[in-house]
Design a protein around this motif. Structure first.
Motif, PDB file in Angstrom:
ATOM      1  N   THR A 190     118.945  30.160  30.404  1.00 38.88           N
ATOM      2  CA  THR A 190     118.035  30.841  29.473  1.00 38.88           C
ATOM      3  C   THR A 190     118.326  32.328  29.423  1.00 38.88           C
ATOM      4  O   THR A 190     118.424  32.924  28.344  1.00 38.88           O
ATOM      5  N   ARG A 192     115.490  24.407  38.320  1.00 37.67           N
ATOM      6  CA  ARG A 192     114.787  25.556  37.740  1.00 37.67           C
ATOM      7  C   ARG A 192     115.714  26.768  37.667  1.00 37.67           C
ATOM      8  O   ARG A 192     115.765  27.459  36.652  1.00 37.67           O
ATOM      9  N   LEU A 244     118.228  26.206  34.866  1.00 38.90           N
ATOM     10  CA  LEU A 244     117.649  26.400  33.536  1.00 38.90           C
ATOM     11  C   LEU A 244     117.341  27.865  33.285  1.00 38.90           C
ATOM     12  O   LEU A 244     117.600  28.393  32.195  1.00 38.90           O
ATOM     13  N   ASP A 245     116.789  28.555  34.294  1.00 38.32           N
ATOM     14  CA  ASP A 245     116.497  29.982  34.137  1.00 38.32           C
ATOM     15  C   ASP A 245     117.777  30.784  33.897  1.00 38.32           C
ATOM     16  O   ASP A 245     117.796  31.721  33.086  1.00 38.32           O
ATOM     17  N   VAL A 291     114.119  27.953  25.560  1.00 37.75           N
ATOM     18  CA  VAL A 291     114.279  26.617  26.143  1.00 37.75           C
ATOM     19  C   VAL A 291     114.042  25.544  25.092  1.00 37.75           C
ATOM     20  O   VAL A 291     114.823  24.589  24.976  1.00 37.75           O
ATOM     21  N   GLU A 337     118.011  19.995  29.099  1.00 40.54           N
ATOM     22  CA  GLU A 337     117.904  20.505  30.466  1.00 40.54           C
ATOM     23  C   GLU A 337     116.442  20.614  30.899  1.00 40.54           C
ATOM     24  O   GLU A 337     116.111  20.366  32.072  1.00 40.54           O
ATOM     25  N   HIS A 338     115.577  20.965  29.960  1.00 37.58           N
ATOM     26  CA  HIS A 338     114.143  21.054  30.279  1.00 37.58           C
ATOM     27  C   HIS A 338     113.584  19.686  30.610  1.00 37.58           C
ATOM     28  O   HIS A 338     112.767  19.535  31.539  1.00 37.58           O
ATOM     29  N   GLU A 342     110.146  30.245  26.952  1.00 32.99           N
ATOM     30  CA  GLU A 342     109.874  28.885  26.469  1.00 32.99           C
ATOM     31  C   GLU A 342     110.389  28.661  25.054  1.00 32.99           C
ATOM     32  O   GLU A 342     110.706  27.529  24.679  1.00 32.99           O
ATOM     33  N   LEU A 397     114.592  18.845  34.074  1.00 32.87           N
ATOM     34  CA  LEU A 397     113.774  19.564  35.043  1.00 32.87           C
ATOM     35  C   LEU A 397     112.390  18.928  35.179  1.00 32.87           C
ATOM     36  O   LEU A 397     111.862  18.813  36.297  1.00 32.87           O
ATOM     37  N   GLU A 398     111.819  18.524  34.060  1.00 29.09           N
ATOM     38  CA  GLU A 398     110.513  17.861  34.121  1.00 29.09           C
ATOM     39  C   GLU A 398     110.602  16.572  34.945  1.00 29.09           C
ATOM     40  O   GLU A 398     109.664  16.242  35.687  1.00 29.09           O
TER      41      GLU A 398
END
Length: 819
Positions: A739, A732, A735-736, A637, A644-645, A634, A648-649
């Protein structure tokens, strides 16, 4: 493969694994097996890393030799042989070979014994202690203490006396006057040393170390102490076995040997203390003889005699020694007259494993004793937290005790210097019971009859909140207005009290000023934190941080500096200490690298059970599970992928919206005779599968158009939800992936900034703001209590009673009942 472990992981895995295997054996017995194996593993690893290690590991006597025995039918017998070789090589007979690893009564017979020992050895097998430094923050030494604390807690009242809680030990170590330049040749003695934890805390408080002497009555406990000394780098400590009163081991001719420092937590109120006593060694000369059935003063006088003419000590004893009469009163009077008692600290009840009764620390000091004119007393009995079925001193409690005592600070309802003349006054007659001299009770919350009769809030209740008015000078006038002499009333509606306080410019200013103070304090230590290396001493680091934070908030209004300190120390113990240990072990770059999740064990189907992972790709055994110990994803991110977060939200929100649309539509139409009623399963649920199946049947049956439309609509909703879930899953994974890739791009400076600024600094700043919020909430709650208490006068209540009485009378009349 050996792995570097965080302290919390090591401790919990050792305890959980060991506890799982002990079966029906009492913890006081099982500890000998676990702690012996821990010792063998430690010295074996140290010997591999250092050919000049204190303990020489012979061929056939290493932990590797124990590993080679796993699964063998004679494992118990051969473990005993290997440990005997290690003991013989290092003059540790009767120390590390007390536990019988071939005892069927304790470990089981045949396959049960083989399996249990095989698993027990396996608990330690993958741990690597070769880098352990034994510098007061030593991973193994602390793990040993962790296990002993748990064993003490589990051993029951009669068998848990071998361990003094670390918090109490640290307090005692800080009270006896060790100086930065105290030489290692200075001696410290514990006549009832148990497993040695108290002695080690004192030695650790001396920058140069100390020369350690200890005596312990129980031989098995003495063995724990000797092992404990080795694990903490104090292998030369002189720990002897025997009854301290009847058979003291440290003698100089026909008298007791004397020492520079002394600490002790003797057994309380021993009834048979003089059993076998033939030589008193001058311990009772000039004093009354201690009572036959209570050994508290026998131990205390032994300690007095064992101190040099300038010696200093700290002793834990039950509160009764402060006030009991007869012979004990005579001894106490003589000790006070001689000036040997420098201070007394009253502790909370239920701190110790052997007893639940309250105890005190008596601080002894022979230096310039005849010139002593007072005894410094502290009532610390109310400062603790619950920890299972025991009480425990919090970091704020220990720090306050030490600071107040060493600086001789007089704090209302907590501490004061009590003149000997007051103690000797006939009304006290040398009674040292702390409540005689310190009233630690909270002021009574007095009900004001005048306010109940005539209304208003007593000014004295508002005056008692002066620390808040000092912090918010204009707030009292905003909340209250004068009503009559000595009384005020709310100037606002009661429901607006909270908003008025938290919305005030002064409250915002306090938050802002506190945040700025924390930021300035943190920045002043940034270079120190960046410089964490393998040689850092974590205890010194947190001591520096904690003391300087106390200084920052000591003179600031309202905020309790010890409350802020407690929040820092809680975060240190929960998170930051592990982080620092990891950086020391792996370096900044190594500690920040993602690693594969460990296998913690296997289920009954032999499928692996993994530790919780931060990022997982795939499922099942082939899944990639990544753990980030130092820099959680986190943080990456938030700094690098905020956009990007947010995307995703939005995708996650779309999934929730799609699910809600299905739920609402189904709830409306799946009722009896509803359009989707026939699409529900036996449990009344409508799924994509049941709706599709019903649509097929409905077509065959030629059902109504409305049902066709409803089924098509709900199937469309399910498809929309599936598409939303797929998009969110892909988002997800994207983003993962970004990250995880970012970790490989981080420089050392990036890692330090993420940890020092975002992780540590951000959390500590949040905690300080939380402390301000908590204190403000206490003000709000108090004002609510006062407002509710005096909201209605007695006249108001009388009027209400009259109204209700009249209503009752009317109803009775209507019912034909005459009053």
């Amino acid at each position: 493969m050996t792995v570097a472990l965080k302290k919390s992981d090591l401790y919990s895995s050792l305890w959980a694994g060991a506890d799982e295997l002990r079966g029906g054996m009492d913890a006081s017995q099982y500890k000998d097996y676990v702690l012996t194996l821990l010792f063998v593993k430690y010295v074996s690893d140290k010997a591999k890393a250092d050919p000049y290690a204190d303990v020489e590991v012979p061929e056939g006597g290493s932990f590797e030799d124990l590993v080679a025995l796993k699964g063998k039918a004679d494992i118990g017998e051969q473990v005993n042989v290997a440990i005997r070789k290690l003991a013989d090589q290092n003059d540790l007979q009767g120390i590390i070979n007390n536990a019988d690893f071939d005892d069927p009564d304790k470990l089981g017979k045949g396959k049960e014994l083989v399996d249990r020992l095989t698993k027990l050895i396996g608990i330690f097998q993958d741990l690597d202690f070769s880098g352990s430094k034994a510098e007061g923050d030593d991973l193994l030494g602390d793990a040993y203490e962790y296990l002993m604390r748990h064993f003490a807690s589990e051993s029951g009242k009669s068998k848990g006396q071998f361990y003094t809680p670390a918090e109490v030990s640290r307090v005692m170590a800080s009270l006896i006057g060790i100086k930065p330049d105290t030489p290692k040749s200075a001696t410290v003695y514990d006549p009832t040393c148990g497993s040695g934890s108290l002695l080690l805390k004192v030695a650790d408080a001396a920058p140069n170390g100390l020369t350690i002497y200890g005596q312990e009555k129980d031989n098995a406990t003495r063995a724990l102490a000797v092992m404990n000394m080795h694990l903490h780098g104090n292998g030369t400590a002189d720990i002897r076995q025997g009854d301290t009163i009847s058979s003291p081991q440290f003698l100089r001719g026909d008298t007791l040997q004397s020492f520079d420092y002394l600490v002790a937590n003797p057994p309380f109120s021993v009834k048979s203390w003089n059993s076998g006593l033939e030589n008193e060694y001058g311990r009772f000369d000039g004093y009354a003889r201690p009572p036959e059935k209570n050994g508290d003063y026998a131990f205390l006088l032994h300690m007095i005699k064992s101190l040099k003419s300038t010696g200093k000590g700290a002793v834990i004893l039950p509160h009764g020694v402060l006030f009991r009469g007869n012979a004990e009163a005579t001894i106490r009077k003589e000790l006070i007259k001689r000036g040997y008692i420098k201070g007394i600290i009253g502790l909370p009840a239920n701190l110790f494993y052997g007893t639940g009764i309250p105890a005190c620390i008596i601080v002894l000091d022979k230096e310039d004793a005849q010139a002593r004119t007072g005894i410094f007393m502290i009532d610390a009995s109310k400062g603790f937290t619950k920890d299972g079925n025991k009480n425990r001193l919090r970091p704020r409690d220990t720090h306050q005790i030490v600071e107040v005592f060493t600086k001789q600070l007089e704090v209302d309802r907590y501490s004061r210097m009590v003149p000997v003349s007051e103690i000797a006054d006939p009304k006290n007659d040398y009674n040292l019971n702390i409540p005689r001299y310190i009233d630690s009770s909270e002021p009574e919350d007095i009900q004001d009859l005048g306010a109940h009769i005539n209304g208003g809030i007593p000014d004295r209740d508002l005056d008692a909140l002066q620390p808040y008015w000092d912090a918010f000078p204009a707030l009292r006038a905003s909340l209250f207005k004068p009503l009559r002499k000595g009384y005020s009333e709310l100037a606002i509606v009661k429901s607006e009290v909270q908003a008025t306080i938290t919305g005030s410019a002064e409250y915002a200013s306090l938050l802002s000023d506190s945040s700025a103070a924390v930021e300035q304090w943190w920045n002043a230590h940034r270079e120190r934190l960046q410089g964490i290396t393998s040689t850092t001493r974590p205890n010194e680091l947190i001591s520096e941080l904690g003391n300087s934070l106390l200084d920052v908030f000591r003179e600031r209004p309202l905020i309790d500096e010890y409350g802020v300190y407690e929040r820092l120390m809680t975060y240190w113990n929960d998170v930051m200490h592990d982080d620092v240990a990891l950086i020391m072990s792996e370096g900044w770059d190594g500690a920040a690298k993602p690693r594969s999740a460990r296998i913690l064990g296997y289920d009954k189907n032999k499928k692996p059970k993994y530790e919780s992972a931060h990022i997982t790709f795939g499922t099942g055994v082939k899944a990639q599970r990544w753990v980030m110990d130092l820099v959680p994803p986190e943080l990456i991110v938030a700094r690098y992928f905020a956009e990007e977060h947010a995307d995703l939200e939005a995708l996650d929100t779309a999934v929730e919206t799609a699910g809600q649309a299905i739920e609402e539509y189904v709830e409306e139409h799946a009722v009896e005779e509803g359009l989707l009623f026939d699409a529900a399963d036996d449990d009344g649920k409508v799924t994509n599968k049941t709706a599709t199946a019903r649509l097929k049947v409905a077509k065959a049956e030629g059902a109504d158009r409305d049902e066709f439309d409803a089924l098509a609509h709900v199937i469309g909703l399910f498809k929309a939800e599936t598409a939303a879930k797929k998009a969110a899953k892909e988002g997800r994974v994207k983003l993962d992936t970004l990250t995880l890739q970012q970790y490989g791009k981080l420089t050392t400076a990036d890692i330090q900034s993420l940890v020092i600024d975002d992780k540590w600094g951000g959390r500590i700043s949040h905690e300080v703001n939380a402390e301000v919020s908590t204190l403000t909430q206490m003000l709000i709650e108090r004002l609510k209590v006062l407002g509710d208490r005096y909201e209605q006068t007695i006249a108001d209540l009388d009027a209400a009673v009259e109204v209700l009485s009249a209503k009752v009378g009317t109803h009775l009349t209507a019912m034909g009942v005459e009053g």
